[in-house]
Scaffold this active site. Structure first.
Site, PDB file in Angstrom:
ATOM      1  N   ARG A  46      -2.004 -11.349   3.419  1.00  0.00           N
ATOM      2  CA  ARG A  46      -2.605 -10.551   4.650  1.00  0.00           C
ATOM      3  C   ARG A  46      -4.095 -10.445   4.161  1.00  0.00           C
ATOM      4  NH1 ARG A  46      -2.611  -4.585   7.365  1.00  0.00           N
ATOM      5  NH2 ARG A  46      -2.720  -3.999   5.056  1.00  0.00           N
TER       6      ARG A  46
ATOM      7  N   ASP B  98      -2.137   2.368  12.646  1.00  0.00           N
ATOM      8  CA  ASP B  98      -3.495   2.323  13.268  1.00  0.00           C
ATOM      9  C   ASP B  98      -3.580   2.629  14.663  1.00  0.00           C
ATOM     10  OD1 ASP B  98      -5.586   1.574  11.089  1.00  0.00           O
ATOM     11  OD2 ASP B  98      -4.100   0.316  10.823  1.00  0.00           O
TER      12      ASP B  98
ATOM     13  N   ARG C  56       5.665  -0.526  10.539  1.00  0.00           N
ATOM     14  CA  ARG C  56       6.150   1.015  10.641  1.00  0.00           C
ATOM     15  C   ARG C  56       5.839   1.623   9.350  1.00  0.00           C
ATOM     16  NH1 ARG C  56      11.635   1.958  11.176  1.00  0.00           N
ATOM     17  NH2 ARG C  56      11.390   3.481  12.546  1.00  0.00           N
TER      18      ARG C  56
ATOM     19  N   GLU D  12      -3.316  -4.060  16.287  1.00  0.00           N
ATOM     20  CA  GLU D  12      -3.129  -2.820  15.704  1.00  0.00           C
ATOM     21  C   GLU D  12      -3.729  -1.633  16.503  1.00  0.00           C
ATOM     22  OE1 GLU D  12      -3.932  -2.843  11.319  1.00  0.00           O
ATOM     23  OE2 GLU D  12      -5.161  -4.311  11.781  1.00  0.00           O
TER      24      GLU D  12
ATOM     25  N   ARG E 224      -8.025   5.193   6.372  1.00  0.00           N
ATOM     26  CA  ARG E 224      -6.765   4.595   6.529  1.00  0.00           C
ATOM     27  C   ARG E 224      -5.678   5.401   7.178  1.00  0.00           C
ATOM     28  NH1 ARG E 224      -7.206  -0.337   4.140  1.00  0.00           N
ATOM     29  NH2 ARG E 224      -8.709  -0.694   2.559  1.00  0.00           N
TER      30      ARG E 224
ATOM     31  N   HIS F 238       0.889  -1.175   0.106  1.00  0.00           N
ATOM     32  CA  HIS F 238      -0.086   0.128  -0.022  1.00  0.00           C
ATOM     33  C   HIS F 238       0.870   1.223  -0.182  1.00  0.00           C
ATOM     34  CE1 HIS F 238      -0.314  -0.707   4.622  1.00  0.00           C
ATOM     35  NE2 HIS F 238       0.877  -0.930   4.217  1.00  0.00           N
TER      36      HIS F 238
END
Length: 917
Positions: free
Chosen positions: A414, A576, A614, A535, A748, A145
């Site tokens: 994932r 998060d 990270r 998270e 996000r 991402h």
């Protein structure tokens, strides 16, 4: 006379700036150049002298720009930011080389320093270090991402410019050569100016895969073998009794690209298969090229040199029957290896390599079989007086095959636990109607899942049609099983569960793995790691309890013991947790979770491997990797660590091969030092822990109070930042939000942090600290500050936390941020929230300076201070123009030129700050 070490940097910046100015004048005309130069000089005056008149003049010029002038100004200052980055990176390389050439002692953070420190302090012997690497794992993981806002074409242009600057540094150029170099630089800058800065379409997942593979081709495939060779030679030199050491493949680069399905509907089984094939093509292509070159180099002839029986047998089996090479066994053997590898290329990828072999041959069944043949070459050279030849290209090729195999990089899978839950619930309901899995409590779910996991019977039937989600998930795991058979089990090793909050989340994944044959319960065979990702703040607080309950399940404990070498990986989410609880509380929750996990794993006699999720910015867990690893609690780094490399960080760290190798060495050095640190070397006083908890509680209240409990904050965020416009920027394949809507909870972490960076507030990287310190001092008026100062002096975790915050605060600019705040239509809302942010910022800066004893920000970070001084006069105009463009865009939403200007400015600001998300 004191040598000005930064003079070459200033010369490079001036040179590149002059070439860019010449390009603007030639391409856009004298009037455009004069306008841009006037803006530049005014901005420099404002920054240098804090001249309010200059600020008003700058704002007046920028606000009066026409649309066409705006685009030209934004492009010019954006490209200057990119060119400044190149000059800075080159200066880092220059200073590192100067340090080595001067014969100076290794710098802290380098691998040489770490090795010397461990050996000189008698922490470990050379043989002890070699044993450490036998079970070590250091793995940076490229993520799926990206926040990388730059096009690959722009990065390619920058690579050319960097190479030409490097050429000027390393070579004593004649006048003609210097002029040739300058002309090439001029062409490169012109190419950069004429290259479209923005993507015309959103990246697909395959585009992201291609970008990720490019870093292997430019950096990892070549630099990792060199790093291994250097480390082996250092250990061998430290203790000649070790001999010719060959370390196991402890340093490996992984990838999420093509396997990360969390919130990305475009990652499918077909995409995963294509990603695996693209990676394999890169690995095999590299090996074939190296073999071709090696064959041209190893022209050793019998009669002049001997060869082992194994080498002669290998040459005898080669399809190369050329009479010209009849007495050159090494070349014939290499021709045979090349032919077999070509056949492997055809078998795995369905196509022939570009350069055809001399004849057909049998494909290799595995990468280890290829390595066996390369070992025959190596041993024959060493045994017959040609050891020096074995240490060159052949050595690096052998190492590359051991590290990269036929798969190049392991791709992690994932998915969100909610998806696994729905899929398992459907499978169970179809197989056992009325079971009502979703209505069961945690104990009931675990009991039912364990019942399924005690049998080899599959749940899914090929004769039943399932929902799209279920079919897609089953297809992914079947594709993973197929990849194991095709490329080897190293191709996919890890399955990660986002939003893990209980044991059933892990058992659900186990059920799905069983469906594809990746878990075979009766054999106690588990072919991949089942990895929970904790998270949120609450999930981090519960992480140790979840793992304790999981390890208490006999069948799971048996899988870990018999199939995963008594090692369990746990992933921790920095992004998060920060968005959930703020910078300070996130850091503290992560630290506590690690310490608690260490205790639980020790109690169950299982080795803990932490995977640190990270981001690039401090607001997402970023910051210098060396200090971050050393700041981990005792026992958290047990010789093994994985960590994500995200977005623009990938280009910054690994786009240049030399810089890439240095960053890889930093990871190895920090892992080595942290793992071998004597027990109790940094026992944290209880008073420090209590103070940190109190600070965290206050910071959490302040952060949550602003972000989640202030009426209208959501509106303020969407109107005062570029979040709406970021959603339209083609920077990645995943949507900006997990769900439709504007709720902060659904956004996000990447665009959340990116937006605050663009408006120069960097709020996720500091908000709440000032309030926390004020509350602490109010409760401890006598010794409160002294305790915080002692924590900064004696506790690496707290010192690293403050150092990262120092960097973030130095990049903030409240004056510029106030202009973004002015975009909020509701005056009362704007005033109340921005005043709170401004007050918190001042309290935070004051607290930081008081604790550290600094007179100003960045006293201990002169490199960043210099960078900010050089680049911010060119960054400020971009922010001012961006605000004006946002205002125009929100009044004239259908103007494509305005939208283009905003997107270019986003690119330029991200480049100027050197981070986005």
């Amino acid at each position: 006379m004191t040598l000005d070490k930064d003079a070459p940097l200033r010369e490079d910046i001036r040179l590149l700036g002059r070439l860019l100015g010449d390009t603007v004048r030639d391409q856009q005309g004298e009037a455009s150049f004069d306008l841009i130069e006037r803006i530049r000089q005014t901005s420099v005056r404002f920054r240098r002298d804090d001249d309010l008149a200059a600020r008003r003049e700058l704002e007046g010029i920028l606000d009066a720009l026409s649309r066409e002038q705006t685009i030209q100004v934004v492009r010019a200052f954006s490209y200057f930011s990119h060119l400044s980055n190149i000059a800075e990176d080159q200066h880092h390389i220059r200073r590192s080389r100067a340090h080595l050439l001067a014969g100076s002692a290794p710098r802290e953070g380098s691998l040489a320093y770490a090795l010397d420190h461990v050996l000189e302090q008698n922490i470990a012997s050379p043989s002890g270090l070699a044993a450490f690497f036998d079970t070590a794992l250091v793995s940076p993981v490229l993520t799926a991402h990206p926040t990388e806002v730059q096009r690959k074409s722009i990065l390619n242009c920058q690579t050319v410019i960097a190479r030409l600057l490097d050429e000027r540094d390393r070579m004593q150029l004649t006048p003609d050569e210097a002029e040739t170099n300058l002309e090439a630089l001029r062409r490169a800058v012109l190419t950069l100016w004429q290259t479209r800065m923005l993507r015309s379409a959103r990246l697909s997942v395959i585009d992201e895969v291609n970008n990720g593979v490019s870093y292997f081709e430019t950096t990892f495939l070549r630099e990792l073998p060199r790093l291994y060779a250097s480390l082996e030679d250092r250990l061998g030199a430290a203790d000649p009794a070790i001999g010719a050491l060959e370390l196991p493949a402890f340093l490996q680069v992984g990838s999420w690209i093509g396997g990360d399905r969390d919130g990305n509907p475009f990652v499918t089984a077909e995409v995963l298969q294509q990603a695996l094939a693209m990676q394999a093509a890169a690995a095999l292509g590299y090996y074939l090229d190296e073999l071709h070159t090696l064959g041209s180099q190893l022209s050793l002839a019998l009669g002049l040199v001997s060869a082992s029986d194994a080498l002669l047998a290998l040459a005898g089996h080669s399809p190369d029957n050329s009479p010209h090479r009849s007495d050159e066994p090494y070349r014939r053997a290499i021709s045979g290896i090349y032919a077999r590898l070509s056949a492997t290329h055809r078998a795995l990828l369905g196509s022939d390599p570009v350069r055809h072999p001399v004849a057909d041959a049998e494909p290799y069944p595995s990468a280890s079989a290829l390595n066996d043949d390369l070992d025959v070459l190596h041993r024959s050279l060493v045994a017959n007086g040609s050891a020096a030849l074995a240490r060159g290209r052949l050595r690096h090729l052998r190492r590359a095959v051991r590290v990269f195999g036929f798969h190049l990089a392991p791709i992690d899978l994932r998915q969100n636990s909610d998806v696994h839950e729905r899929v398992v619930a459907e499978l169970l309901e179809v197989a056992r109607p009325g079971i009502g899995y979703l209505a069961l409590d945690e104990d009931g779910r675990c009991a039912l899942l364990l019942e399924e996991l005690s049998t080899a019977r599959p749940l899914a039937s090929p004769h039943i049609g399932y929902s799209e989600d279920t079919e897609s998930e089953l297809a992914i795991f079947r594709a993973a099983r197929s990849a194991h058979l095709r490329f080897g089990k190293a191709a996919i090793r890890h399955c990660i569960i986002s939003k893990t909050d209980n044991v059933s989340d892990l058992l659900e994944l186990a059920v799905l793995l069983k469906e594809a044959g990746l878990l075979r319960p009766l054999e106690h065979a588990l072919d991949v790691d089942i990895i929970p990702l904790f998270e949120t703040i609450a999930d981090l607080d519960n992480a140790a309890g979840v793992m304790d309950r999981l390890f208490s399940i006999p069948i799971y404990r048996k899988w870990v013991s018999e199939a995963r070498h008594d090692t369990q990986e746990v992933m921790l989410g920095y992004s998060d947790s920060n968005k959930d609880g703020g910078f300070l509380t996130s850091g503290w929750a992560l630290y506590k979770a690690e310490g608690e996990l260490v205790e639980v794993f020790a109690r169950h006699a299982i080795r803990l491997r932490l995977f640190h999720g990270r981001g690039g910015s401090v607001g997402r867990g970023g910051g210098p990797s060396y200090q971050a690893i050393l700041a981990q609690p005792e026992g958290a780094v047990q010789g093994q660590i994985r960590l994500t490399e995200q977005g623009e960080v990938i280009a910054a760290k690994y786009g240049n091969p030399e810089v890439g190798r240095r960053n890889l060495e930093v990871l190895v050095a920090a892992t080595l030092e942290s793992s071998l640190r004597p027990a109790g070397a940094e026992a944290t006083p209880q008073a420090f822990l209590d103070a940190m908890q109190a600070l965290s509680d206050s910071a959490f209240a302040a952060y949550r109070g602003l972000v989640y409990e202030t009426p209208g904050f959501e509106q303020y965020f969407w109107e005062s930042t570029v979040i709406s416009e970021i959603a339209g920027l083609n920077i990645g394949s995943r949507p900006a939000s997990r769900k439709k809507g504007t709720q902060i909870e659904d956004l996000r972490a990447i665009p959340w942090v990116f937006s605050w960076s663009q408006c120069r507030l960097m709020l996720p990287g500091w908000f709440g600290f000032g309030s926390a310190v004020q509350a602490w001092l109010a409760d401890h008026p006598d010794d409160g500050l002294a305790r915080l100062q002692a924590m900064h002096r004696d506790w690496s975790f707290f010192a690293t936390l403050l150092s990262n915050m120092d960097m973030v605060l130095a990049k903030t600019d409240l004056a510029i941020a106030s202009r973004y705040a002015a975009l909020v239509k509701d005056t009362a809302l704007r005033t109340s929230i921005f005043d709170r942010i401004r007050a918190e910022w001042k309290e935070t800066v004051d607290a930081l300076l008081a604790i550290t004893g600094q007179d100003e920000l960045l006293v201990t970070n002169p490199l960043l201070k210099r960078s900010i001084r050089n680049r911010f006069p060119y960054l400020d105009p971009l922010n001012h123009v961006q605000v004006e463009l946002l205002r125009r865009h929100r009044e004239q939403a259908d103007d494509e030129r305005i939208r283009l200007g905003i997107h270019i400015s986003i690119n330029g600001v991200a480049a100027g700050l050197r981070n986005s998300g």
